[in-house]
Design an enzyme around this catalytic site. Structure first.
Site, PDB file in Angstrom:
ATOM      1  N   ASP A 270       0.872  -1.173   0.000  1.00 28.01           N
ATOM      2  CA  ASP A 270       0.000   0.000   0.000  1.00 28.01           C
ATOM      3  C   ASP A 270       0.911   1.226   0.000  1.00 28.01           C
ATOM      4  O   ASP A 270       2.115   1.128   0.254  1.00 28.01           O
ATOM      5  CB  ASP A 270      -0.949  -0.019   1.202  1.00 28.01           C
ATOM      6  CG  ASP A 270      -2.134   0.933   0.993  1.00 28.01           C
ATOM      7  OD1 ASP A 270      -2.087   1.747   0.054  1.00 28.01           O
ATOM      8  OD2 ASP A 270      -3.100   0.874   1.776  1.00 28.01           O
TER       9      ASP A 270
HETATM   10  C1  BGC Z   1      -4.962   3.378   0.136  1.00 31.86           C
HETATM   11  C2  BGC Z   1      -5.111   2.375  -0.984  1.00 31.86           C
HETATM   12  C3  BGC Z   1      -4.919   3.049  -2.304  1.00 31.86           C
HETATM   13  C4  BGC Z   1      -3.565   3.760  -2.328  1.00 31.86           C
HETATM   14  C5  BGC Z   1      -3.281   4.485  -3.607  1.00 31.86           C
HETATM   15  C6  BGC Z   1      -3.686   4.192   0.010  1.00 31.86           C
HETATM   16  O1  BGC Z   1      -3.650   5.236   0.931  1.00 31.86           O
HETATM   17  O2  BGC Z   1      -4.988   2.723   1.381  1.00 31.86           O
HETATM   18  O3  BGC Z   1      -6.353   1.750  -0.918  1.00 31.86           O
HETATM   19  O4  BGC Z   1      -5.005   2.114  -3.346  1.00 31.86           O
HETATM   20  O5  BGC Z   1      -3.536   4.707  -1.270  1.00 31.86           O
HETATM   21  O6  BGC Z   1      -4.056   5.614  -3.720  1.00 31.86           O
END
Ligand code: BGC
Length: 767
Positions: A270
C-alpha cells in the site's frame, strides 16, 4: 581510422547494455540476466502520486494523470512503465488535463458494500466488465481494487469499499469483481492484505489476531478470490499483523499466499514507504509503492553486502516482468480515452437497483405509483452520496440526486421543500468550504448536516402531498473511522425530523418512507417502528437518484440482502470492546507515518486485540441468540417466495444440494437463497451456523419456479485447528439450512460425513 575503431570498441565494452534483449513474453529469464542490480532495484520500486517517472533511465513521463502510481520503465530492455489507478467504485483519474478541453471522467459505480448486497456474482462480473473497460480505454493497466477487508466492526471508515462481515460473501463477490475487470486484459490489486480493519493509526497499528480467526475469517476471502479468479496483483496493507508489517511478512506473502494458495502474481505495498525494504523484498513483496530512491538504494546495498540474496531479488523481478508482459502498455494497446460512458452509466444504474435492500414495507407502502405528490425531506435528498471519500472516490461527471431521480420517474415533488433544501444545501456548502469543516482533497467534502425544520413547517407540508420520503445520508472514507454519536446513531436533528414527519403524516393517514443513503451500518432499532417503509439504497453511484426511483416505483423489485448484521446497539458487537475510538481521527492519529519524518506514536493505539476471535457478525449474534435489528442476509421483496423441501446428498467430498424456489406473489422478482451449515458437536467450538454457499434466482414471474443447486466441498466445511495447524472437517451429522437470512427458521436437511478429513497447510504463524 584505427583510433576511431578503438574508440568504438571501448564504448561497446563499457556499454554492453546496448546489445541487450528487448522484453518479450518468452524471454523473461534472458532479460532478467541482462539487468544490472540497479535496474532490478528500479523495477522493484514504483512511482506515485503525480511524481514523474525517473530513476536511472531518466525517463520522465506521467502515464495517466491522476493515477495513484506507475511502475518504472527500462527502455533499453523494452520494459514499459505501467499505470495503476485507484478503484474500487470505478477508475479514479484526473477528469481534466492541461491543454485540452476533453474530459476523462470515470463512471461512479455503486460502492463495494452495495454490490455485495446484490449477492449476484453474475451482476457484479458484468458491472466490473464495464469498469475494466474504462481502465483499458483510459490507458491504464491495473485497477487498485477491490477492497475486500472484512467488516470487523461497523465503524471502520472504509467499510463502504469492502463487501461483508462474512468471508464467503467477500471472497465470491471479490472473485466475480476480479473476473469482470480482468476480462478486459487489465489487472486488479486485491487489497488490503490483511487484517486492515480500521483507519485510525492505520500505518502503525498492530492487529493481534489468532491464527484460527485469521485463516477462517480475515484471510478466507482473499483465499477464495486468489483461487477462483487469479488476480494479477495483491496489495499488502499498511498495518502490522501479529507484530510484523504485512508487507514484510514471509509467513503471509510466501507461505500462505503463494505456498498454500498458489498465488502466481505480484504483491505491491500500500502507498507508503516503510523502513525495512529489504525485509519486504525477502518476504516476497515484489513492488514497493509508490517507491522511492531511498528504497532502491537499500535494495542495492543489501545485495552488495550480502544481506539480501540476488536469488530473492531475481525471484521478485521475474514476477514483475511476468506481470508486465500481460499489460496493455506492453502490448502497446492503442487506447481511445473515450470509453462508452453512457452504456457504463446504465450498468451502474442496473447494479445499484439490484443491490438495494428493502428493510421494511408495512401495508405494502411500496411501490409508490408514479405521479404521486411526494414531500421529500432530508438534506441528503440534494446532498446525495454516490460513494465514499478518499482514494475510493471516483471523479465522476455528475451525480443524480434523489430529488432529480424522483422527478425523472414522474413523481411530483413538493416545491416548497425542493426549494428549501436546494437553498439550504447550497448555502451550507459555501459556509463549510470557507470554514475548517471543509474536509480535504483526501478526506473529501464533509456531509451537510441535517436541516432543522419546525413542526409547524412540517405540518404545513402534509395537505398538499400523498406521501413523505425522508432521506438519511452518511459519508465516510479513507483516513478516518466513523463515530458512534451522530454517525452510527442518528443525530438529534435527524431523530427530530423523523419523529415530526411520521407524526404529522400519520395523523393524516399518509405514509412515510425512509431512504437510507449510507455506506455502512447505522442504528435502526430505536426508530424503525416509526416509518411505514425503509429502503436501504446504500451509496449507489452516480446514477443513484434514478436507481432509487426505479426501486421505489416498482420498476425494479428489490432483491438485495444485508451482507452484515444491523445490531440493536453499537456495543452489541463484541469487537466494539476493542475497536479503537480515538479523538484524533482526522489529521492526527498517524494515519500516514510515511515518507519523510519519523512516524509519530499515538498512545494506546499501537495495537488492536481482536479478542472477539472468530465471533464476528452473525457468527456471534446467532450463537448467542442475541437479538438484532436486522440480521445478516435480511432483505424483503415486493413479492413472496416459497422454498421446496430441499434435497441434500453427501458426496465423497462434502455435499450437493438443491432447492426449488417459487414466486408465490403477484409481481416478478428475484430471490437470494443462503445456505448455512451447522456442524456436529464435539471437536472445535463453532458458530451455530456458517454461510457456505449462496445463489440468486433469475427474474421469476408470479407462479414461476427455479431449481437452485449447490456444491460444497469438505475443505469448505473445515475449521482451522491452530494447535494442530491444519484444517479439520469433523465426522458426524451436519444440518444444511436454506435460508432467507441468518436467523430464519427455514427449511433444512441433514447429511453425514463418515470419516473426518484434515487439510495440511504451511507452518505460517506457528510460533
Ligand atoms: C490506500 C489504498 C490506495 C492507495 C493508492 C492508500 O492510501 O490505502 O487503498 O489504493 O492509497 O491511492
Amino acid at each position: 581510422m584505427k583510433k576511431t575503431l578503438l574508440l568504438i570498441g571501448a564504448i561497446l565494452c563499457t556499454l554492453p547494455m546496448l546489445a541487450q534483449p528487448k522484453l518479450k513474453a518468452d524471454n523473461i529469464d534472458e532479460v532478467l540476466k541482462a539487468m544490472t542490480l540497479e535496474e532490478k532495484a528500479l523495477l522493484s520500486c514504483g512511482r506515485g502520486w503525480g511524481m514523474q517517472l525517473g530513476g536511472i533511465t531518466g525517463s520522465a513521463q506521467i502515464l495517466v494523470p491522476g493515477a495513484a502510481g506507475t511502475t518504472n520503465a527500462i527502455p533499453r530492455l523494452g520494459i514499459p512503465a505501467t499505470a495503476l489507478p485507484d478503484g474500487p467504485a470505478g477508475i479514479r483519474i484526473n477528469p481534466t488535463r492541461e491543454g485540452t478541453t476533453q474530459t476523462y471522467y470515470g463512471t461512479g459505480f455503486p460502492v463495494g458494500t452495495a454490490i455485495a448486497s446484490s449477492w449476484d456474482v453474475e451482476l457484479v462480473e458484468n458491472m466490473t466488465k464495464a469498469m475494466g473497460n474504462e481502465v483499458l480505454e483510459y490507458g491504464a493497466d491495473v485497477l487498485l481494487a477491490p477492497g475486500m477487508n472484512l467488516h470487523r466492526n461497523p465503524l471502520c471508515g472504509r467499510n463502504f469499499e469492502y463487501f461483508s462481515e462474512d468471508p464467503v460473501v467477500t471472497g465470491k463477490i471479490a472473485a466475480a469483481y476480479v473476473k469482470g475487470i480482468q476480462s478486459n486484459g487489465v489487472g486488479v490489486s486485491i487489497k488490503h492484505f490483511a487484517a486492515n480493519s480500521q483507519e485510525l493509526n492505520r500505518n502503525e497499528n498492530d492487529a493481534i489476531v489468532s491464527t484460527r480467526a485469521l485463516r477462517e475469517l480475515y484471510l478466507k476471502g482473499f483465499e477464495i478470490a486468489v483461487k477462483d479468479a487469479d488476480p494479477w496483483t495483491v496489495m499488502s496493507s499498511y498495518n502490522k499483523l501479529n507484530g510484523e508489517y504485512t508487507q514484510q511478512s514471509h509467513d503471509l506473502l510466501q507461505k500462505i499466499l503463494r505456498d498454500d494458495w498458489g498465488f502466481k502474481g505480484i504483491v505491491m505495498t500500500d502507498w507508503g514507504n516503510k523502513e525495512g525494504t529489504v525485509k519486504a523484498v525477502y518476504a516476497g513483496n515484489d513492488l514497493m509503492m509508490p517507491g522511492s530512491d531511498v528504497e532502491q538504494k537499500r535494495i542495492v546495498e543489501a545485495v552488495k553486502n550480502g544481506q539480501l540474496s540476488m536469488d530473492d531479488l531475481d525471484r521478485n523481478v521475474r514476477r514483475i516482468l511476468q506481470y508486465i508482459v500481460k499489460t496493455p502498455h506492453f502490448r502497446n494497446y492503442k487506447y481511445s480515452d473515450k470509453p462508452n460512458l453512457k452504456a457504463h452509466a446504465q450498468a451502474a444504474r442496473a447494479a445499484a437497483t439490484e443491490s438495494m435492500v428493502l428493510l421494511k414495507n408495512e401495508g405494502e407502502s411500496l411501490p409508490l405509483a408514479s405521479g404521486k405528490k411526494v414531500a421529500l425531506f432530508g438534506a441528503s435528498s440534494v446532498d446525495f452520496v454516490a460513494g465514499g471519500t478518499g482514494s475510493g472516490n471516483v471523479n465522476k461527471a455528475y451525480v443524480i440526486g434523489l430529488n432529480d431521480g424522483l422527478e425523472h420517474a414522474g413523481y411530483v415533488l413538493d416545491p416548497v421543500l425542493k426549494d428549501y433544501y436546494q437553498k439550504y444545501v447550497d448555502f451550507k456548502r459555501v459556509e463549510m468550504s470557507a470554514g475548517s469543516g471543509a474536509g480535504s482533497v483526501l478526506l473529501g467534502a464533509r456531509k451537510v448536516p441535517e436541516a432543522p425544520l419546525s413542526r409547524n413547517f412540517i405540518d404545513a407540508r402534509v395537505a398538499g402531498n400523498d406521501v413523505a420520503v425522508v432521506v438519511i445520508g452518511r459519508n465516510s472514507g479513507e483516513g478516518a473511522d466513523r463515530r458512534v454519536d451522530d454517525d452510527f446513531n442518528l443525530t438529534a436533528a435527524e431523530s427530530q425530523l423523523l419523529n415530526d414527519v411520521c407524526n404529522a403524516f400519520h395523523l393524516a393517514g399518509k405514509k412515510v418512507v425512509v431512504v437510507l443513503n449510507i455506506g455502512g451500518v447505522i442504528e435502526t432499532n430505536s426508530w424503525k417502528n416509526l416509518p411505514d417503509a425503509i429502503l436501504l439504497a446504500w451509496q449507489p453511484g452516480q446514477e443513484g437518484g434514478d436507481a432509487v426511483a426505479d426501486v421505489l416505483s416498482g420498476k425494479v423489485n428489490p432483491s438485495g440482502k444485508l451482507t452484515m448484521t444491523f445490531p440493536n446497539t453499537y456495543m452489541d458487537h463484541p469487537s466494539s470492546l476493542n475497536f479503537p475510538r480515538g479523538t484524533e481521527q482526522r489529521g492526527g492519529g498517524n494515519m500516514w507515518g510515511m515518507r519523510g519524518g519519523a512516524p509519530q506514536k499515538v498512545k494506546n493505539l499501537d495495537y488492536t486485540n481482536y479478542d472477539e476471535d472468530i465471533w464476528v457478525g452473525y457468527r456471534w449474534f446467532n450463537t448467542q441468540n442475541k437479538a438484532v435489528s436486522y440480521p445478516f442476509g435480511f432483505g424483503l421483496s415486493y413479492t413472496t417466495f416459497e422454498y421446496s423441501k430441499p434435497v441434500v446428498k453427501a458426496t465423497s467430498d462434502g455435499f450437493t444440494a438443491s432447492v426449488v424456489v417459487k414466486n408465490t406473489g403477484k409481481v416478478a422478482g428475484k430471490e437470494v437463497v443462503e445456505v448455512y451449515v451447522s456442524a456436529p458437536k464435539g471437536g472445535l467450538e463453532k458458530p451455530s451456523r456458517e454461510l457456505k454457499a449462496f445463489a440468486k434466482t433469475k427474474l421469476l414471474k408470479p407462479g414461476e419456479s427455479q431449481t437452485l443447486t449447490f456444491k460444497v466441498s469438505a475443505y469448505e466445511l473445515a475449521s482451522f485447528n491452530s494447535a494442530a495447524n491444519q484444517w479439520e472437517t469433523a465426522a458426524g451429522e451436519y444440518t444444511v439450512f436454506f435460508a432467507k437470512n441468518a436467523n430464519c427458521k427455514c427449511s433444512s436437511a441433514k447429511f453425514s460425513i463418515k470419516n473426518p478429513a484434515t487439510f495440511a497447510v504451511s507452518n505460517a504463524y506457528v510460533k
